[in-house]
Design a protein around this motif. Structure first.
Motif, PDB file in Angstrom:
ATOM      1  N   PRO A  14       0.514  -1.283  -0.075  1.00 46.17           N
ATOM      2  CA  PRO A  14       0.169   0.106   0.058  1.00 46.17           C
ATOM      3  C   PRO A  14       0.924   1.079  -0.145  1.00 46.17           C
ATOM      4  O   PRO A  14       1.876   1.393   0.766  1.00 46.17           O
ATOM      5  N   GLY A  15       0.393   2.187  -0.928  1.00 46.19           N
ATOM      6  CA  GLY A  15       1.103   3.360  -0.969  1.00 46.19           C
ATOM      7  C   GLY A  15       2.286   3.292  -2.017  1.00 46.19           C
ATOM      8  O   GLY A  15       2.984   4.446  -2.474  1.00 46.19           O
ATOM      9  N   GLY A  16       2.521   2.028  -2.774  1.00 45.66           N
ATOM     10  CA  GLY A  16       3.448   2.116  -3.647  1.00 45.66           C
ATOM     11  C   GLY A  16       2.999   2.494  -5.023  1.00 45.66           C
ATOM     12  O   GLY A  16       1.799   3.025  -5.095  1.00 45.66           O
ATOM     13  N   SER A  17       3.694   2.405  -6.092  1.00 45.00           N
ATOM     14  CA  SER A  17       3.599   2.624  -7.444  1.00 45.00           C
ATOM     15  C   SER A  17       3.763   1.528  -8.304  1.00 45.00           C
ATOM     16  O   SER A  17       4.527   0.701  -8.265  1.00 45.00           O
ATOM     17  N   LYS A  86      -3.876   1.349  -3.309  1.00 47.59           N
ATOM     18  CA  LYS A  86      -4.464   0.851  -2.234  1.00 47.59           C
ATOM     19  C   LYS A  86      -5.110  -0.704  -2.223  1.00 47.59           C
ATOM     20  O   LYS A  86      -4.995  -0.802  -3.570  1.00 47.59           O
ATOM     21  N   PRO A  87      -5.326  -1.397  -1.094  1.00 48.80           N
ATOM     22  CA  PRO A  87      -5.646  -2.717  -1.460  1.00 48.80           C
ATOM     23  C   PRO A  87      -6.748  -2.851  -2.266  1.00 48.80           C
ATOM     24  O   PRO A  87      -6.917  -3.888  -3.081  1.00 48.80           O
ATOM     25  N   GLU A  88      -7.720  -2.067  -2.422  1.00 49.06           N
ATOM     26  CA  GLU A  88      -8.897  -2.004  -3.070  1.00 49.06           C
ATOM     27  C   GLU A  88      -8.650  -1.696  -4.595  1.00 49.06           C
ATOM     28  O   GLU A  88      -9.399  -1.910  -5.677  1.00 49.06           O
ATOM     29  N   ASP A  89      -7.423  -1.563  -4.991  1.00 48.73           N
ATOM     30  CA  ASP A  89      -6.675  -1.320  -6.430  1.00 48.73           C
ATOM     31  C   ASP A  89      -6.653  -2.580  -6.951  1.00 48.73           C
ATOM     32  O   ASP A  89      -6.325  -2.852  -7.944  1.00 48.73           O
ATOM     33  N   THR A  90      -6.655  -3.620  -6.050  1.00 49.89           N
ATOM     34  CA  THR A  90      -6.073  -5.086  -6.476  1.00 49.89           C
ATOM     35  C   THR A  90      -7.171  -5.592  -7.750  1.00 49.89           C
ATOM     36  O   THR A  90      -8.433  -5.505  -7.390  1.00 49.89           O
ATOM     37  N   ALA A  91      -6.584  -5.884  -8.769  1.00 47.05           N
ATOM     38  CA  ALA A  91      -7.385  -6.300  -9.866  1.00 47.05           C
ATOM     39  C   ALA A  91      -6.564  -6.939 -11.043  1.00 47.05           C
ATOM     40  O   ALA A  91      -5.379  -6.388 -10.999  1.00 47.05           O
ATOM     41  N   THR A 111      -1.610  -6.253  -7.643  1.00 42.62           N
ATOM     42  CA  THR A 111      -2.055  -6.930  -6.044  1.00 42.62           C
ATOM     43  C   THR A 111      -1.224  -5.725  -5.250  1.00 42.62           C
ATOM     44  O   THR A 111      -0.010  -5.541  -5.162  1.00 42.62           O
ATOM     45  N   VAL A 112      -2.070  -5.321  -4.503  1.00 42.26           N
ATOM     46  CA  VAL A 112      -1.827  -4.466  -3.522  1.00 42.26           C
ATOM     47  C   VAL A 112      -2.000  -5.321  -1.888  1.00 42.26           C
ATOM     48  O   VAL A 112      -2.990  -5.060  -1.749  1.00 42.26           O
ATOM     49  N   SER A 113      -0.894  -5.294  -1.371  1.00 44.07           N
ATOM     50  CA  SER A 113      -0.968  -5.950  -0.203  1.00 44.07           C
ATOM     51  C   SER A 113       0.300  -5.864   0.698  1.00 44.07           C
ATOM     52  O   SER A 113       1.397  -5.471   0.230  1.00 44.07           O
ATOM     53  N   SER A 114       0.076  -5.610   2.164  1.00 44.21           N
ATOM     54  CA  SER A 114       1.233  -5.646   3.031  1.00 44.21           C
ATOM     55  C   SER A 114       1.896  -7.016   3.136  1.00 44.21           C
ATOM     56  O   SER A 114       2.679  -7.229   4.095  1.00 44.21           O
TER      57      SER A 114
END
Length: 114
Positions: A14-17, A86-91, A111-114
């Motif tokens: 999260p917060g990455g690009s 954000k995690p909700e951008d995972t798709a 995949t956006v995950s910590s």
């Protein structure tokens, strides 16, 4: 028949690009509005951003201020720069013409995950 090949996805915190790329075959690319779409598990495919042949852009409210769409007509390529993920951008992310579409490519997983 236009072929679309997406790339650049991956796993990010999260917060990455990430920067996605979509290469399209065929000269028809440069006269069309192109869009980035995404489909999360169990959800319908949605339009994230689009860009006209002249460079005008539109963004879904959920990504406005974080994502930037651009295109290089000489390279038949459209890009999606994604910041503040954000995690909700995972798709699975796809590019295609807007509003009517060509056949869909294979997409690229984000995949956006910590």
């Amino acid at each position: 028949q236009v072929q679309l090949v997406e790339s650049g996805g991956g796993l990010v915190r999260p917060g990455g690009s990430l920067r996605l790329s979509c290469a399209a075959s065929g000269s028809i690319f440069r006269i069309n509005t192109m869009g980035w779409y995404r489909q999360a598990p169990g959800k319908q495919r949605e339009l994230v951003a689009r860009i006209t042949s002249g460079g005008s852009t539109y963004y879904a409210d959920s990504v406005k201020g974080r994502f930037t769409i651009s295109r290089d007509n000489a390279k038949n390529t459209v890009y999606l720069q994604m910041n503040g993920l954000k995690p909700e951008d995972t798709a699975v992310y796809y590019c295609n013409k807007y509003p009517t579409t060509f056949a869909w490519g294979q997409g690229t997983q984000v995949t956006v995950s910590s």
